[in-house]
Design a protein around this motif. Structure first.
Motif, PDB file in Angstrom:
ATOM      1  N   THR A 134     -52.242  -8.172  61.355  1.00 18.22           N
ATOM      2  CA  THR A 134     -52.690  -6.725  61.523  1.00 18.22           C
ATOM      3  C   THR A 134     -53.205  -6.643  63.102  1.00 18.22           C
ATOM      4  O   THR A 134     -53.027  -5.597  63.848  1.00 18.22           O
ATOM      5  CB  THR A 134     -53.832  -6.289  60.567  1.00 18.22           C
ATOM      6  OG1 THR A 134     -53.306  -6.127  59.216  1.00 18.22           O
ATOM      7  CG2 THR A 134     -54.362  -4.977  60.984  1.00 18.22           C
ATOM      8  N   ILE A 135     -54.121  -7.693  63.317  1.00 19.19           N
ATOM      9  CA  ILE A 135     -54.619  -7.506  64.710  1.00 19.19           C
ATOM     10  C   ILE A 135     -53.364  -7.761  65.822  1.00 19.19           C
ATOM     11  O   ILE A 135     -53.635  -6.943  66.747  1.00 19.19           O
ATOM     12  CB  ILE A 135     -55.509  -8.810  64.764  1.00 19.19           C
ATOM     13  CG1 ILE A 135     -56.774  -8.733  64.266  1.00 19.19           C
ATOM     14  CG2 ILE A 135     -55.717  -9.190  66.363  1.00 19.19           C
ATOM     15  CD1 ILE A 135     -57.775  -7.664  64.944  1.00 19.19           C
ATOM     16  N   SER A 136     -52.456  -8.168  65.354  1.00 17.45           N
ATOM     17  CA  SER A 136     -51.132  -8.435  66.504  1.00 17.45           C
ATOM     18  C   SER A 136     -50.538  -7.082  66.633  1.00 17.45           C
ATOM     19  O   SER A 136     -49.643  -6.837  67.477  1.00 17.45           O
ATOM     20  CB  SER A 136     -50.297  -9.591  66.039  1.00 17.45           C
ATOM     21  OG  SER A 136     -50.995 -10.652  66.097  1.00 17.45           O
ATOM     22  N   ASN A 137     -50.731  -6.117  65.788  1.00 18.42           N
ATOM     23  CA  ASN A 137     -50.009  -4.898  65.549  1.00 18.42           C
ATOM     24  C   ASN A 137     -50.989  -3.670  66.076  1.00 18.42           C
ATOM     25  O   ASN A 137     -50.692  -2.395  65.900  1.00 18.42           O
ATOM     26  CB  ASN A 137     -49.690  -4.662  63.867  1.00 18.42           C
ATOM     27  CG  ASN A 137     -48.609  -3.567  63.821  1.00 18.42           C
ATOM     28  OD1 ASN A 137     -47.412  -3.539  64.596  1.00 18.42           O
ATOM     29  ND2 ASN A 137     -48.693  -2.798  62.754  1.00 18.42           N
ATOM     30  N   ASP A 138     -51.744  -3.960  67.005  1.00 17.26           N
ATOM     31  CA  ASP A 138     -52.522  -2.882  67.556  1.00 17.26           C
ATOM     32  C   ASP A 138     -53.139  -1.983  66.738  1.00 17.26           C
ATOM     33  O   ASP A 138     -52.492  -0.764  66.654  1.00 17.26           O
ATOM     34  CB  ASP A 138     -51.770  -2.210  68.653  1.00 17.26           C
ATOM     35  CG  ASP A 138     -52.395  -1.365  69.666  1.00 17.26           C
ATOM     36  OD1 ASP A 138     -53.578  -1.356  69.717  1.00 17.26           O
ATOM     37  OD2 ASP A 138     -51.823  -0.524  70.358  1.00 17.26           O
TER      38      ASP A 138
END
Length: 220
Positions: A134-138
């Protein structure tokens, strides 16, 4: 015992002192509201300070959402922190928790996220953790914190670990709303990242260690 454990593993709510000038500015802000209930915030103080000041009056609970034009909140079937199902409108008396939901874009969620505001005897404790996918998905956006009438809600029962979940089982209209962005959120730099598939207890135990930063305003 619960307060002791929470203090070790979680972050507690900031202790804020308000100057006379700041209080006067907040009181005047009540006159600066549009017909749609939007608070036109133009003060030099952080918005989390203003929301904290409002919360101390005891008149409102708060709900955070990406949707900026909600006129009526309808009860929805969802689970409490303990997994029990209920049909209600959710809100919190501590505005920091709703601020997280206002800026977190749930449509970008991949997997799970973990968060909460635990009511202690003298103060509240917070934790926020997103999985790496999720963090990598902005997942960040602008959103709205809604002010809801506290008298319409039922407070959580103080037993064991009690989350700051207030419930209303009828439709309820917001009294006012405040637009917020990630930089307005006190806990934005205290959001941890946990591994996909990690156990909940591990996330709790490692949360504070994963979010150690230089103390910010109001934290000791």
């Amino acid at each position: 015992m619960i307060d002791w454990l929470c203090r070790i593993f979680l972050h507690y709510a900031p202790e804020i002192k308000f100057s006379t000038e700041e209080i006067q500015a907040y009181e005047q802000l009540a006159l600066n509201v549009t017909d749609e209930g939007l608070i036109e915030y133009d003060l030099p103080y952080a918005k989390f300070r203003y929301l904290t000041y409002v919360s101390l009056k005891g008149l409102y609970v708060f709900h955070g959402s990406n949707h900026t034009g909600i006129r009526i909140f309808e009860p929805r079937k969802q689970t409490l922190y303990n997994g029990q199902w209920t049909k209600a409108v959710f809100a919190a008396s501590d505005p920091h928790w709703p601020m997280f939901y206002a800026i977190f874009n749930r449509s970008r969620l991949k997997g799970n996220f973990r968060n909460g505001c635990i009511r202690g005897q003298k103060q509240n404790y917070h934790f926020y953790s997103l999985n790496q996918s999720t963090i990598s998905n902005d997942p960040w956006t602008e959103g709205m914190v809604y002010f809801l009438p506290r008298q319409s809600f039922t407070a959580p029962k103080p037993r064991g670990i009690s989350f700051d979940e207030w419930l209303c089982h009828e439709p309820v209209a917001p009294i006012a709303k405040l637009k917020v962005c990630p930089e307005d959120c006190y806990y934005f730099n205290k959001i941890a990242v946990h591994n996909d598939g990690e156990s909940l207890i591990k996330t709790w135990l490692l949360y504070k260690a994963r979010t150690r930063t230089t103390p910010t305003e109001g934290e000791h």
